[in-house]
Scaffold this active site. Structure first.
Site, PDB file in Angstrom:
ATOM      1  N   LYS A  35      71.537 -23.508 -19.263  1.00 37.15           N
ATOM      2  CA  LYS A  35      71.579 -24.972 -19.115  1.00 37.15           C
ATOM      3  C   LYS A  35      72.126 -25.337 -17.735  1.00 37.15           C
ATOM      4  CE  LYS A  35      76.070 -24.990 -21.467  1.00 37.15           C
ATOM      5  NZ  LYS A  35      76.731 -25.117 -22.779  1.00 37.15           N
ATOM      6  N   TYR A 254      90.211 -37.524   7.528  1.00 30.36           N
ATOM      7  CA  TYR A 254      90.340 -38.866   6.954  1.00 30.36           C
ATOM      8  C   TYR A 254      91.747 -39.113   6.429  1.00 30.36           C
ATOM      9  CZ  TYR A 254      85.293 -39.816   6.921  1.00 30.36           C
ATOM     10  OH  TYR A 254      84.000 -40.067   7.270  1.00 30.36           O
TER      11      TYR A 254
END
Ligand code: PLP
Length: 358
Positions: A35, A254
């Site tokens: 999956k 940042y």
């Protein structure tokens, strides 16, 4: 040169991890769980490499159809079953097997006009309380399923919530509830995920359902033991694209979230959360540069991260950087970032080129 982010997927390692499952669960068949694009590794290449798998497990009809359209012929099981009645037609059309875990899904099966009988994996809630019929309703549901005439074969299954933690008594309790519920009933049975394949041989039954261990990540909270060696299948790598010498007291990235205590040499690596590198990885999260460990500094941005290279003077732009995989377990990076290997592997984005080693 194009942007240098790559996920190298070693299919031979996936096959050797699969061989370990065979050895540990020698009397069971193996449903390889593929999956979420085989936990980020590529569902079709992985399923193709696992020709020895007895079945595949997926989360959605679309994932199952992808395998069928690629020519995969083994049984494919929808682990979450169908999400509405219309999906039942494709279940038959593509020759799929389904989990039935709720009254709604039982209703979908009843309502669908099927031109063939199908294999149903009937799920019992043994204590995780996520999916499955309550133990007291289960025998009745089973009988009702049988008389629909739509079921070719019924597999009885459940799922563990805590098998990764050998100190947790919930697993023994779930096993006892399962044994009690299925005692004396005909049909194949299935319980074990990766952790239970390793730690609970008494749960192997007819089908084991390994996922994460096929990809070489440790499913347990404890370290792997000598006979449990898994080979990491994915190495996520990129390159240094810039180096900056900064003075003591300067900040990087940042928000000035990291400030250097010393004159430092800061490398910039072309990878970021836009590739699936975890945005919450803290300062000090390890990576490998020329085989040496270095620590992340500053905030992870979308396309780049920054790393302290002060102690690796030989590092130069263009050098390869391994974010996880070969020599650096994804579990370790995940733990630093407050996440788990499953999330990091499934989170590798589409823009990351997959390269396959056979
Ligand atoms: C995902 C899944 C598995 C595999 O779990 P791992 O921890 O990756 O081994 C097994 N069974 C079911 C029903 C699943 O949904």
């Amino acid at each position: 040169m194009s942007r240098p982010v790559e996920a190298i997927v070693n299919l031979a390692n996936i096959r050797s991890n699969f061989a370990l499952v065979r050895k540990l669960a020698a009397n069971s068949r193996i449903m390889a769980i593929v999956k979420a694009n085989a936990y980020g590794h590529g569902a079709v290449p992985v399923a193709t490499a696992l020709a020895a798998a007895d079945a595949f497990g997926v989360a959605s009809l679309a994932e199952a159809v992808e395998l069928r359209e690629a020519g995969i012929t083994q049984p494919v099981v929808l682990l979450g079953g169908v999400f509405d009645r219309d999906e039942m037609h494709d279940v038959v059309r593509y020759g799929l097997q389904i989990v039935v875990h709720s009254g709604e899904q039982f209703g979908h099966l009843l309502a669908a006009e099927l031109r063939e009988q199908i294999v149903v994996w009937l799920k019992i809630d043994t204590g995780m309380h996520r999916l499955g019929f309550e133990v007291q309703d289960f025998a009745e549901i089973r009988r009702m399923l049988e008389i629909t005439g739509k079921v070719k074969e019924l597999v009885l299954m459940s799922h563990f919530g805590c098998a990764d933690d050998v100190g947790n008594t919930a697993t023994g309790h779930q096993l006892a509830v399962f044994e009690n519920a299925v005692a004396g009933l005909p049909g194949e049975k299935s319980l074990a995920n990766s952790a239970a394949v390793l730690a609970y041989p008494q749960t192997h039954y007819d089908w084991v359902r390994p996922g994460i261990m096929l990809y070489g990540a440790n499913p347990m909270l404890r370290p792997l033991q000598a006979h449990e060696v898994l080979a990491p299948a994915m190495t996520l790598r990129s390159r240094l694209v810039a180096i900056h010498n900064i003075a003591a007291g300067e900040a990087v990235g940042y928000g000035e979230q990291w400030r250097s205590q010393r004159p430092a040499r800061i490398g910039t690596v072309a990878i970021g959360y836009g590739d699936g590198y975890p945005r919450h990885a803290p300062n000090g999260t390890p990576m490998l540069i020329g085989g040496q460990r270095a620590g992340l500094v500053g905030r992870v941005s979308m396309d780049f991260i920054t790393v302290d290279l002060t102690d690796i003077p030989s590092a130069a732009p263009g050098d390869e950087v391994i974010l996880w995989g070969d020599g650096l377990p994804v579990e370790e990076v995940a733990k630093m970032a407050g996440s788990i290997s499953y999330q990091l592997l499934t989170g590798v984005q589409k823009r990351v080129r997959r390269c396959y080693l056979f």
